[in-house]
Motif scaffolding. Structure first.
Motif, PDB file in Angstrom:
ATOM      1  N   GLY A 189      70.570 -34.884   0.801  1.00  0.00           N
ATOM      2  CA  GLY A 189      70.178 -36.048   1.595  1.00  0.00           C
ATOM      3  C   GLY A 189      68.706 -36.402   1.526  1.00  0.00           C
ATOM      4  O   GLY A 189      68.280 -37.331   2.226  1.00  0.00           O
ATOM      5  N   HIS A 190      67.897 -35.744   0.716  1.00  0.00           N
ATOM      6  CA  HIS A 190      66.480 -36.052   0.608  1.00  0.00           C
ATOM      7  C   HIS A 190      66.249 -37.173  -0.412  1.00  0.00           C
ATOM      8  O   HIS A 190      66.993 -37.300  -1.390  1.00  0.00           O
ATOM      9  CB  HIS A 190      65.683 -34.812   0.188  1.00  0.00           C
ATOM     10  N   GLU A 191      65.226 -37.948  -0.183  1.00  0.00           N
ATOM     11  CA  GLU A 191      64.846 -38.978  -1.135  1.00  0.00           C
ATOM     12  C   GLU A 191      64.013 -38.360  -2.260  1.00  0.00           C
ATOM     13  O   GLU A 191      63.231 -37.441  -2.030  1.00  0.00           O
ATOM     14  CB  GLU A 191      64.042 -40.080  -0.451  1.00  0.00           C
ATOM     15  N   ILE A 192      64.178 -38.885  -3.459  1.00  0.00           N
ATOM     16  CA  ILE A 192      63.440 -38.391  -4.612  1.00  0.00           C
ATOM     17  C   ILE A 192      62.145 -39.184  -4.727  1.00  0.00           C
ATOM     18  O   ILE A 192      62.133 -40.357  -5.120  1.00  0.00           O
ATOM     19  CB  ILE A 192      64.278 -38.525  -5.904  1.00  0.00           C
ATOM     20  N   ASN A 193      61.045 -38.560  -4.333  1.00  0.00           N
ATOM     21  CA  ASN A 193      59.726 -39.183  -4.440  1.00  0.00           C
ATOM     22  C   ASN A 193      58.707 -38.103  -4.786  1.00  0.00           C
ATOM     23  O   ASN A 193      59.052 -36.947  -5.030  1.00  0.00           O
ATOM     24  CB  ASN A 193      59.354 -39.915  -3.132  1.00  0.00           C
ATOM     25  N   LYS A 194      57.437 -38.483  -4.807  1.00  0.00           N
ATOM     26  CA  LYS A 194      56.390 -37.544  -5.194  1.00  0.00           C
ATOM     27  C   LYS A 194      56.236 -36.413  -4.195  1.00  0.00           C
ATOM     28  O   LYS A 194      55.912 -35.276  -4.566  1.00  0.00           O
ATOM     29  CB  LYS A 194      55.065 -38.283  -5.350  1.00  0.00           C
ATOM     30  N   GLU A 195      56.443 -36.686  -2.902  1.00  0.00           N
ATOM     31  CA  GLU A 195      56.271 -35.641  -1.896  1.00  0.00           C
ATOM     32  C   GLU A 195      57.363 -34.573  -2.012  1.00  0.00           C
ATOM     33  O   GLU A 195      57.087 -33.383  -1.887  1.00  0.00           O
ATOM     34  CB  GLU A 195      56.290 -36.270  -0.503  1.00  0.00           C
ATOM     35  N   THR A 196      58.605 -35.001  -2.237  1.00  0.00           N
ATOM     36  CA  THR A 196      59.700 -34.022  -2.315  1.00  0.00           C
ATOM     37  C   THR A 196      59.715 -33.273  -3.643  1.00  0.00           C
ATOM     38  O   THR A 196      60.207 -32.141  -3.713  1.00  0.00           O
ATOM     39  CB  THR A 196      61.047 -34.742  -2.126  1.00  0.00           C
ATOM     40  N   THR A 197      59.177 -33.872  -4.703  1.00  0.00           N
ATOM     41  CA  THR A 197      59.188 -33.221  -6.023  1.00  0.00           C
ATOM     42  C   THR A 197      57.874 -32.533  -6.354  1.00  0.00           C
ATOM     43  O   THR A 197      57.713 -32.030  -7.465  1.00  0.00           O
ATOM     44  CB  THR A 197      59.497 -34.259  -7.109  1.00  0.00           C
ATOM     45  N   ARG A 198      56.943 -32.495  -5.395  1.00  0.00           N
ATOM     46  CA  ARG A 198      55.643 -31.892  -5.677  1.00  0.00           C
ATOM     47  C   ARG A 198      55.756 -30.378  -5.836  1.00  0.00           C
ATOM     48  O   ARG A 198      55.053 -29.762  -6.636  1.00  0.00           O
ATOM     49  CB  ARG A 198      54.666 -32.232  -4.552  1.00  0.00           C
ATOM     50  N   GLY A 199      56.664 -29.745  -5.130  1.00  0.00           N
ATOM     51  CA  GLY A 199      56.782 -28.288  -5.183  1.00  0.00           C
ATOM     52  C   GLY A 199      57.717 -27.774  -6.263  1.00  0.00           C
ATOM     53  O   GLY A 199      57.984 -26.564  -6.300  1.00  0.00           O
ATOM     54  N   LEU A 200      58.225 -28.646  -7.115  1.00  0.00           N
ATOM     55  CA  LEU A 200      59.144 -28.211  -8.170  1.00  0.00           C
ATOM     56  C   LEU A 200      58.337 -27.689  -9.353  1.00  0.00           C
ATOM     57  O   LEU A 200      57.874 -28.458 -10.195  1.00  0.00           O
ATOM     58  CB  LEU A 200      60.051 -29.374  -8.603  1.00  0.00           C
ATOM     59  N   ALA A 201      58.153 -26.395  -9.403  1.00  0.00           N
ATOM     60  CA  ALA A 201      57.393 -25.778 -10.491  1.00  0.00           C
ATOM     61  C   ALA A 201      58.333 -25.455 -11.651  1.00  0.00           C
ATOM     62  O   ALA A 201      59.532 -25.270 -11.471  1.00  0.00           O
ATOM     63  CB  ALA A 201      56.722 -24.499  -9.997  1.00  0.00           C
ATOM     64  N   PRO A 202      57.797 -25.399 -12.865  1.00  0.00           N
ATOM     65  CA  PRO A 202      58.651 -25.038 -14.015  1.00  0.00           C
ATOM     66  C   PRO A 202      59.146 -23.603 -13.880  1.00  0.00           C
ATOM     67  O   PRO A 202      58.484 -22.750 -13.286  1.00  0.00           O
ATOM     68  CB  PRO A 202      57.727 -25.205 -15.224  1.00  0.00           C
ATOM     69  N   PRO A 203      60.302 -23.294 -14.416  1.00  0.00           N
ATOM     70  CA  PRO A 203      60.860 -21.932 -14.280  1.00  0.00           C
ATOM     71  C   PRO A 203      60.066 -20.916 -15.082  1.00  0.00           C
ATOM     72  O   PRO A 203      59.398 -21.236 -16.070  1.00  0.00           O
ATOM     73  CB  PRO A 203      62.291 -22.088 -14.827  1.00  0.00           C
ATOM     74  N   LYS A 204      60.165 -19.678 -14.637  1.00  0.00           N
ATOM     75  CA  LYS A 204      59.463 -18.593 -15.316  1.00  0.00           C
ATOM     76  C   LYS A 204      60.286 -18.091 -16.506  1.00  0.00           C
ATOM     77  O   LYS A 204      61.495 -18.283 -16.575  1.00  0.00           O
ATOM     78  CB  LYS A 204      59.215 -17.436 -14.347  1.00  0.00           C
ATOM     79  N   ILE A 205      59.581 -17.458 -17.426  1.00  0.00           N
ATOM     80  CA  ILE A 205      60.261 -16.867 -18.583  1.00  0.00           C
ATOM     81  C   ILE A 205      60.744 -15.477 -18.175  1.00  0.00           C
ATOM     82  O   ILE A 205      59.976 -14.517 -18.133  1.00  0.00           O
ATOM     83  CB  ILE A 205      59.312 -16.787 -19.794  1.00  0.00           C
ATOM     84  N   ASP A 206      62.006 -15.398 -17.837  1.00  0.00           N
ATOM     85  CA  ASP A 206      62.601 -14.147 -17.383  1.00  0.00           C
ATOM     86  C   ASP A 206      63.944 -13.948 -18.083  1.00  0.00           C
ATOM     87  O   ASP A 206      64.246 -14.608 -19.084  1.00  0.00           O
ATOM     88  CB  ASP A 206      62.753 -14.157 -15.856  1.00  0.00           C
ATOM     89  N   VAL A 207      64.739 -13.056 -17.528  1.00  0.00           N
ATOM     90  CA  VAL A 207      66.041 -12.752 -18.131  1.00  0.00           C
ATOM     91  C   VAL A 207      66.962 -13.968 -18.082  1.00  0.00           C
ATOM     92  O   VAL A 207      67.730 -14.230 -19.015  1.00  0.00           O
ATOM     93  CB  VAL A 207      66.681 -11.551 -17.401  1.00  0.00           C
ATOM     94  N   ASN A 208      66.869 -14.743 -17.007  1.00  0.00           N
ATOM     95  CA  ASN A 208      67.711 -15.941 -16.883  1.00  0.00           C
ATOM     96  C   ASN A 208      67.383 -16.946 -17.988  1.00  0.00           C
ATOM     97  O   ASN A 208      68.290 -17.564 -18.581  1.00  0.00           O
ATOM     98  CB  ASN A 208      67.504 -16.567 -15.505  1.00  0.00           C
TER      99      ASN A 208
END
Length: 488
Positions: A189-208
């Motif tokens: 239910g969240h809107e997609i804008n700069k405030e909501t997507t600011r904390g989306l960091a790229p994934p780490k290089i791990d086993v996944n």
């Protein structure tokens, strides 16, 4: 120096060796075959060897050296009866997937490929190629048996290579991970804008990441093998412009061409590219765009419809237009977590069914391997199986080897004791027929100490004898008058 005449003779001799002489006509039953009869015979054998499924060349001939059809029109699912049955009943339906859910998964996969191509800054042709490959692949494979997420990433990676805009698997994984998190935010239910997507960091290089990358590469290879490496696609982008120029609307009505272009790109979410040729799709997009723009116009329809000049029927054009209208009537985006949960439940049921079948087969094999004449023990009442001769022989060999090792140990111990001059306590007890008093531990310890002292004294004595012999040998070599070894 060779003269010109000699060089000319050499060249003529070389040419004569390169020219193959014309063979004489073969004789069959005493008659000589003429040249015309030989040509007719060759034509008949050629027609028997050629593949009728391959499109003939401009000379009207088909190749006889290959039976592989690399024409991309082979993926049209309306050419033969088998393909029509497959497009009406995809492989996923046989694994318990409903037709509505199967259509939603196709729409979701194509939408993810389109959004991923935008984030990767790929051209629209790469996005279109990836979506068509996705549709082709899952008309041959089931969504239940193969994860569509891996196929989406593999199609995006493969399409970037086909359109000569390659991207790294790491970039494709980053984009897919971001799209997955954005979809979760949208479903919550969240809107997609700069405030909501600011904390989306790229994934780490791990086993996944390593596992997902391996799945991506494996899926890419599986797609290539399934499609027979026929991955080139005919796009109707240029055809829309060419047909618009023929109709005279390129300069006067560019909005119709833009609308038709958008229809064509949105139609990639459907399976129209599996049912119709690119020429038919281009005509249907122009036909629908001319009727849905703000200022609609009437395209030529007399003495026949304009699209019939491009070898397209009105039935196909209306069917494609109807399918595009139904696509725009969709109100909601597919729920990714719900689709994933349903697919996981179907996979678990399928795996349980396979495990049950395998267990049944193993039980049948064990029943066949068991002997039929089993005897029961009257004292115990339980059925005792006969031991196999292989097992019996193995146990017998192990028993013989164990006895042999025991005898060797006893023999070595006796030799060492005889050299010391006295018998060991265990040998004395064995000769006496008595193992001694087990409770008298002090006597046993004393005997063990004595044995150890004897052994250590004998070892030291042997060591002294060796040293003495070595010193004697050195002294003898020093006092001898024999010449050194190097002078012998």
């Amino acid at each position: 120096m060779t003269t010109i005449q000699e060089m000319r003779k050499l060249v003529e001799a070389k040419v004569q060796t390169m020219i193959r002489p014309n063979p004489k006509p073969k004789e069959q039953n005493g008659t000589v075959e003429t040249k015309k009869e030989e040509e007719e015979k060759f034509e008949s054998t050629y027609k028997q060897m050629e593949n009728p499924l391959i499109t003939p060349s401009s000379f009207g001939k088909r190749p006889i050296y290959s039976k592989v059809d690399i024409n991309c029109d082979k993926w049209l699912m309306t050419l033969d009866e088998e393909s029509r049955l497959k497009i009406d009943n995809p492989p996923s339906l046989a694994d318990g997937l409903s037709k509505e859910l199967e259509a939603e998964i196709r729409y979701l996969g194509c939408e993810l490929i389109q959004q991923g191509a935008i984030l990767l800054k790929l051209p629209q042709t790469a996005a279109a190629t990836g979506q068509i490959l996705f549709q082709r692949y899952f008309y041959q494979k089931s969504f239940v048996r193969y994860h569509f997420e891996h196929a989406v990433q593999a199609c995006l990676l493969l399409a970037s290579k086909i359109e000569e805009e390659p991207r790294r698997p790491r970039d494709v994984y980053n984009v897919f991970h971001r799209l997955e998190r954005l979809h979760r935010l949208q479903q919550s239910g969240h809107e997609i804008n700069k405030e909501t997507t600011r904390g989306l960091a790229p994934p780490k290089i791990d086993v996944n990441y390593i596992n997902t990358k391996q799945h991506m590469i494996n899926s890419e290879r599986r797609i290539l093998a399934t499609l027979g490496f026929v991955v080139h696609v005919k796009h109707p982008h240029r055809l829309i412009v060419a047909y618009g120029h023929t109709l005279g609307i390129t300069q006067s009505r560019p909005d119709i061409l833009q609308k038709a272009w958008n229809y064509m790109n949105d139609g990639l979410r459907t399976d129209i590219f599996m049912r119709y040729k690119p020429e038919t799709i281009a005509c249907a997009c122009i036909f629908l765009a001319a009727r849905t723009v703000e200022d609609p116009i009437a395209l030529p329809s007399t003495p026949f419809h304009w699209f019939e000049a491009f070898d397209t029927s009105d039935r196909d054009v209306e069917a494609i237009a109807h399918q595009l209208v139904v696509l725009y009537a969709r109100r909601r985006f597919p729920n990714w977590p719900r689709i994933k949960a349903e697919l996981d439940s179907l996979r678990s049921a399928k795996n349980a069914e396979k495990a049950a079948i395998k267990a049944k087969e193993v039980a049948e094999k064990l029943e066949k391997m068991a002997p039929g004449d089993e005897k029961t023990d009257p004292s115990s009442g339980n059925a005792s199986r006969k031991e196999s001769p292989v097992r019996k022989s193995g146990e017998k060999d192990r028993r013989i080897l164990g006895d042999r090792d025991k005898k060797d140990k006893d023999r070595r111990r006796k030799r060492s004791n005889e050299r010391d001059g006295k018998l060991d306590r265990r040998d004395r007890d064995r000769d006496r027929g008595d193992r001694g008093d087990r409770g008298d531990r002090n006597d046993r310890r004393k005997d063990d100490k004595k044995d150890r002292r004897k052994r250590s004294r004998s070892r030291s004595r042997d060591r002294k004898d060796k040293n003495r012999n070595r010193d004697v040998g050195k002294r003898y070599r020093r006092e001898s008058i024999s010449p050194p070894r190097s002078r012998r």
